[in-house]
Design a protein around this motif. Sequence first.
Motif, PDB file in Angstrom:
ATOM      1  N   LEU A  65     -47.845   6.266  -5.113  1.00 36.40           N
ATOM      2  CA  LEU A  65     -48.346   6.705  -3.587  1.00 36.40           C
ATOM      3  C   LEU A  65     -48.032   5.498  -2.393  1.00 36.40           C
ATOM      4  O   LEU A  65     -48.442   4.401  -2.767  1.00 36.40           O
ATOM      5  CB  LEU A  65     -49.955   6.985  -3.764  1.00 36.40           C
ATOM      6  CG  LEU A  65     -50.382   7.848  -4.900  1.00 36.40           C
ATOM      7  CD1 LEU A  65     -51.708   7.815  -5.007  1.00 36.40           C
ATOM      8  CD2 LEU A  65     -49.758   9.098  -4.560  1.00 36.40           C
ATOM      9  N   GLU A  66     -47.490   6.016  -1.460  1.00 42.59           N
ATOM     10  CA  GLU A  66     -47.172   4.991  -0.467  1.00 42.59           C
ATOM     11  C   GLU A  66     -47.849   5.583   0.905  1.00 42.59           C
ATOM     12  O   GLU A  66     -47.638   6.444   1.360  1.00 42.59           O
ATOM     13  CB  GLU A  66     -45.654   4.707  -0.152  1.00 42.59           C
ATOM     14  CG  GLU A  66     -45.085   4.111   1.097  1.00 42.59           C
ATOM     15  CD  GLU A  66     -45.398   2.768   1.101  1.00 42.59           C
ATOM     16  OE1 GLU A  66     -45.580   2.150   0.345  1.00 42.59           O
ATOM     17  OE2 GLU A  66     -45.973   2.682   2.451  1.00 42.59           O
ATOM     18  N   SER A  75     -40.293  -5.143   1.350  1.00 38.19           N
ATOM     19  CA  SER A  75     -38.975  -4.724   0.606  1.00 38.19           C
ATOM     20  C   SER A  75     -37.737  -4.386   1.318  1.00 38.19           C
ATOM     21  O   SER A  75     -36.762  -4.255   0.833  1.00 38.19           O
ATOM     22  CB  SER A  75     -39.302  -3.665  -0.720  1.00 38.19           C
ATOM     23  OG  SER A  75     -40.501  -4.318  -1.531  1.00 38.19           O
ATOM     24  N   MET A  81     -32.620 -12.565  -0.278  1.00 36.35           N
ATOM     25  CA  MET A  81     -32.252 -13.784  -1.273  1.00 36.35           C
ATOM     26  C   MET A  81     -33.061 -13.576  -2.573  1.00 36.35           C
ATOM     27  O   MET A  81     -34.216 -13.285  -2.715  1.00 36.35           O
ATOM     28  CB  MET A  81     -32.648 -15.293  -0.591  1.00 36.35           C
ATOM     29  CG  MET A  81     -32.325 -15.327   0.710  1.00 36.35           C
ATOM     30  SD  MET A  81     -32.614 -16.658   1.460  1.00 36.35           S
ATOM     31  CE  MET A  81     -31.821 -16.852   2.968  1.00 36.35           C
ATOM     32  N   VAL A 217     -53.730   5.602   0.060  1.00 33.91           N
ATOM     33  CA  VAL A 217     -54.825   5.586  -0.858  1.00 33.91           C
ATOM     34  C   VAL A 217     -56.157   5.077   0.033  1.00 33.91           C
ATOM     35  O   VAL A 217     -56.041   3.934   0.472  1.00 33.91           O
ATOM     36  CB  VAL A 217     -54.793   4.660  -2.226  1.00 33.91           C
ATOM     37  CG1 VAL A 217     -56.233   4.713  -2.901  1.00 33.91           C
ATOM     38  CG2 VAL A 217     -53.661   5.318  -2.939  1.00 33.91           C
ATOM     39  N   THR A 351     -44.550  -8.640   6.483  1.00 28.65           N
ATOM     40  CA  THR A 351     -45.845  -9.521   5.860  1.00 28.65           C
ATOM     41  C   THR A 351     -45.587  -9.997   4.400  1.00 28.65           C
ATOM     42  O   THR A 351     -45.210  -9.083   3.565  1.00 28.65           O
ATOM     43  CB  THR A 351     -47.088  -8.792   6.158  1.00 28.65           C
ATOM     44  OG1 THR A 351     -47.186  -8.175   7.444  1.00 28.65           O
ATOM     45  CG2 THR A 351     -48.228  -9.376   5.573  1.00 28.65           C
ATOM     46  N   GLY A 376     -43.281 -14.768  -0.468  1.00 27.31           N
ATOM     47  CA  GLY A 376     -41.901 -15.011   0.030  1.00 27.31           C
ATOM     48  C   GLY A 376     -40.988 -15.246  -0.917  1.00 27.31           C
ATOM     49  O   GLY A 376     -39.748 -15.580  -0.748  1.00 27.31           O
TER      50      GLY A 376
HETATM   51  C1  LIG Z   1     -39.612 -11.290   6.517  1.00 21.92           C
HETATM   52  C2  LIG Z   1     -39.570 -11.400   4.999  1.00 21.92           C
HETATM   53  C3  LIG Z   1     -38.622 -12.018   4.568  1.00 21.92           C
HETATM   54  C4  LIG Z   1     -38.548 -12.418   3.340  1.00 21.92           C
HETATM   55  N1  LIG Z   1     -37.340 -12.886   2.587  1.00 21.92           N
HETATM   56  C5  LIG Z   1     -37.384 -12.860   1.174  1.00 21.92           C
HETATM   57  C6  LIG Z   1     -36.044 -13.422   0.625  1.00 21.92           C
HETATM   58  O1  LIG Z   1     -35.237 -13.618   1.082  1.00 21.92           O
HETATM   59  N2  LIG Z   1     -36.250 -13.374  -0.925  1.00 21.92           N
HETATM   60  C7  LIG Z   1     -37.395 -13.325  -1.603  1.00 21.92           C
HETATM   61  O2  LIG Z   1     -37.205 -13.221  -2.671  1.00 21.92           O
HETATM   62  N3  LIG Z   1     -38.505 -12.582  -0.882  1.00 21.92           N
HETATM   63  C8  LIG Z   1     -38.616 -12.553   0.282  1.00 21.92           C
HETATM   64  N4  LIG Z   1     -39.689 -11.909   0.942  1.00 21.92           N
HETATM   65  C9  LIG Z   1     -40.661 -11.394   0.325  1.00 21.92           C
HETATM   66  C10 LIG Z   1     -40.492 -10.132  -0.539  1.00 21.92           C
HETATM   67  O3  LIG Z   1     -39.961  -9.195   0.387  1.00 21.92           O
HETATM   68  C11 LIG Z   1     -41.658  -9.636  -0.998  1.00 21.92           C
HETATM   69  O4  LIG Z   1     -42.110 -10.471  -2.092  1.00 21.92           O
HETATM   70  C12 LIG Z   1     -41.378  -8.203  -1.836  1.00 21.92           C
HETATM   71  O5  LIG Z   1     -40.575  -7.206  -0.917  1.00 21.92           O
HETATM   72  C13 LIG Z   1     -42.782  -7.385  -2.313  1.00 21.92           C
HETATM   73  O6  LIG Z   1     -42.538  -6.371  -2.793  1.00 21.92           O
HETATM   74  P1  LIG Z   1     -43.728  -5.338  -2.882  1.00 21.92           P
HETATM   75  O7  LIG Z   1     -43.202  -4.270  -3.620  1.00 21.92           O
HETATM   76  O8  LIG Z   1     -44.713  -6.068  -3.802  1.00 21.92           O
HETATM   77  O9  LIG Z   1     -44.412  -5.256  -1.514  1.00 21.92           O
HETATM   78  P2  LIG Z   1     -44.015  -4.484  -0.408  1.00 21.92           P
HETATM   79  O10 LIG Z   1     -42.566  -4.053  -0.325  1.00 21.92           O
HETATM   80  O11 LIG Z   1     -44.476  -5.198   0.853  1.00 21.92           O
HETATM   81  O12 LIG Z   1     -44.912  -2.926  -0.492  1.00 21.92           O
HETATM   82  C14 LIG Z   1     -46.239  -2.796  -0.275  1.00 21.92           C
HETATM   83  C15 LIG Z   1     -46.165  -1.264  -0.084  1.00 21.92           C
HETATM   84  O13 LIG Z   1     -47.844  -1.028  -0.147  1.00 21.92           O
HETATM   85  C16 LIG Z   1     -47.977  -0.079   0.727  1.00 21.92           C
HETATM   86  N5  LIG Z   1     -49.738   0.222   0.604  1.00 21.92           N
HETATM   87  C17 LIG Z   1     -50.441  -0.738   1.152  1.00 21.92           C
HETATM   88  N6  LIG Z   1     -51.641  -0.345   1.237  1.00 21.92           N
HETATM   89  C18 LIG Z   1     -51.517   0.759   0.556  1.00 21.92           C
HETATM   90  C19 LIG Z   1     -52.500   2.066   0.413  1.00 21.92           C
HETATM   91  N7  LIG Z   1     -53.733   2.052   0.372  1.00 21.92           N
HETATM   92  N8  LIG Z   1     -52.076   3.088  -0.240  1.00 21.92           N
HETATM   93  C20 LIG Z   1     -50.741   3.301  -0.441  1.00 21.92           C
HETATM   94  N9  LIG Z   1     -49.583   2.432  -0.021  1.00 21.92           N
HETATM   95  C21 LIG Z   1     -50.159   1.102   0.629  1.00 21.92           C
HETATM   96  C22 LIG Z   1     -47.580  -0.738   2.202  1.00 21.92           C
HETATM   97  O14 LIG Z   1     -47.229   0.598   3.190  1.00 21.92           O
HETATM   98  C23 LIG Z   1     -46.012  -0.963   1.454  1.00 21.92           C
HETATM   99  O15 LIG Z   1     -45.009  -0.257   1.911  1.00 21.92           O
HETATM  100  C24 LIG Z   1     -39.523 -11.627   2.365  1.00 21.92           C
HETATM  101  C25 LIG Z   1     -40.593 -11.040   3.127  1.00 21.92           C
HETATM  102  C26 LIG Z   1     -40.607 -10.757   4.491  1.00 21.92           C
HETATM  103  C27 LIG Z   1     -41.781 -10.064   5.052  1.00 21.92           C
END
Ligand SMILES: Cc1cc2nc3c(=O)[nH]c(=O)nc-3n(C[C@H](O)[C@H](O)[C@H](O)COP(=O)(O)OP(=O)(O)OC[C@H]3O[C@@H](n4cnc5c(N)ncnc54)[C@H](O)[C@@H]3O)c2cc1C
Length: 437
Positions: A65-66, A75, A81, A217, A351, A376
């Motif tokens: 669920l997104e 992501s 990187m 959610v 974020t 990050g």
């Molecule tokens: C500008 C930037 C640069 C970065 N550069 C790097 C890099 O070079 N190398 C590196 O290793 N890391 C980097 N990072 C960190 C990396 O991108 C993240 O750690 C990683 O993408 C996290 O993935 P995730 O799936 O946990 O979260 P995300 O990709 O943030 O996904 C979380 C999702 O949860 C969804 N969500 C939230 N609440 C709810 C809800 N109630 N119901 C349903 N969905 C919900 C959101 O809509 C979102 O799409 C960077 C981050 C940013 C912002």
Amino acid sequence: MEQVPRIQKENMKQQIYWHTTAQMPDDSNLTPLPEKVDVVVIGGGYTGLSAARTLAKSGANVALLEANTIGWGASSRNGGMVLTGLKLPMQTVIKKYGRDVARQLFQCSLDSIDTVEEIVKEENIDCGFARYGHLLTANKPKHYDALKEEVEFMDREFNHKVTLVAPNEQRTEIGSDIYHGALLDEVSGGLNPAQYVSGLARAAGKAGATLHARARVTSLEPRGNRFVIQTERGSLQAESVLVGTSGYTGNVTKKLQRKVIPIGSFIIATERLSDELAHKLSPNNRMIFDFKHYLNYFRLWDNRMVFGGRAAFFPETANTIARSAEILRREMIQVYPQLKDAKVEYVWGGTLDFAFDQMTHVGEVDGIHYSLGYAGHGVAMATYLGKTVAEAMIKGNIKEHPFASFDFPGAPLGLYDGFPWFLPFAGMWHKVLDWVE
Ligand SMILES: Cc1cc2nc3c(=O)[nH]c(=O)nc-3n(C[C@H](O)[C@H](O)[C@H](O)COP(=O)(O)OP(=O)(O)OC[C@H]3O[C@@H](n4cnc5c(N)ncnc54)[C@H](O)[C@@H]3O)c2cc1C
């Protein structure tokens, strides 16, 4: 310092450059939610998609669920990187958790890069993944002394070989004279984050998971031995739940929200540069970041300089993004005066999720699994933890996961309810540290 002319706004879009290079999953074909599944995964980024792929491959019935579109969060916005190590320096990790835990965690970081490499290969994801290596640059001469120690320390403690780039040889790695040498780690890689997340979504779908965009959610309640999950598009039931909402974690999972600080990070991308100039800026196409607390990170993609930093601490809004564009461009020109006349074509933000101890945490709270706190450093780690937390959910042994072996602290004195009021102070504090350290 020489005055840098302001950005010509007519050339610049507030848009995620990576999205222009990838076929992002869209929300044009919303399928109804199932009534009952084995597992609900919340969040459609690397964590959620990698977990959904693993769970579905094992035969589980999985609904992801997104809230927005698949891949909408960090992501598809990051620097791409794919890095060794953790956010905290390994010296600190040894001091806090001891040598054995530190070695396990460092090994996980190496395995995380292998995991990305394997998935990219197995699922045929065209995202430019390669082991480009990363370069950590010294902003001050004393940083270079620390890097010398780091080379010896990483070899002694982790048998991990990294090398020094002496200040007088720096031009072989970076077309800049502002640094005082660097450290090179050739195990790290790079990729195009939006191409990668859309490939991962395709792979999760192919494995049998159903991916539901626009399904925020809104509540999550235990009922008997199941969970009832309400979304903006109806409700469903699941035996288990995994939360992978990173910096966008909201009050549906209040206990987790109170442990994760959302912090903005911002990136600009220049126009396409000539081959000759691009080669001079980064002859070996490294993933580059500097030594500062208020750090800059940058790399080339398709001859564009993609240059990021924590230009504002608060998460992305039209305002923080616009301000960041000017700040980042100034910083980019400090590093690369050659880019004084290069047009900045894109600026965007995203974020990050920081835990109070700057560590990544996995585990279970009130029967709900989570993987959070990438600070990050999540491209490789979120992929890896999505996979390994899913494996632990199947086996029922999340407590044995190396990233579950230490506490997930909340704010000191409980002074945080999900709104990061202290970020401006943290930002100032980081600036002071950069000045004195
Ligand atoms: C500008 C930037 C640069 C970065 N550069 C790097 C890099 O070079 N190398 C590196 O290793 N890391 C980097 N990072 C960190 C990396 O991108 C993240 O750690 C990683 O993408 C996290 O993935 P995730 O799936 O946990 O979260 P995300 O990709 O943030 O996904 C979380 C999702 O949860 C969804 N969500 C939230 N609440 C709810 C809800 N109630 N119901 C349903 N969905 C919900 C959101 O809509 C979102 O799409 C960077 C981050 C940013 C912002």
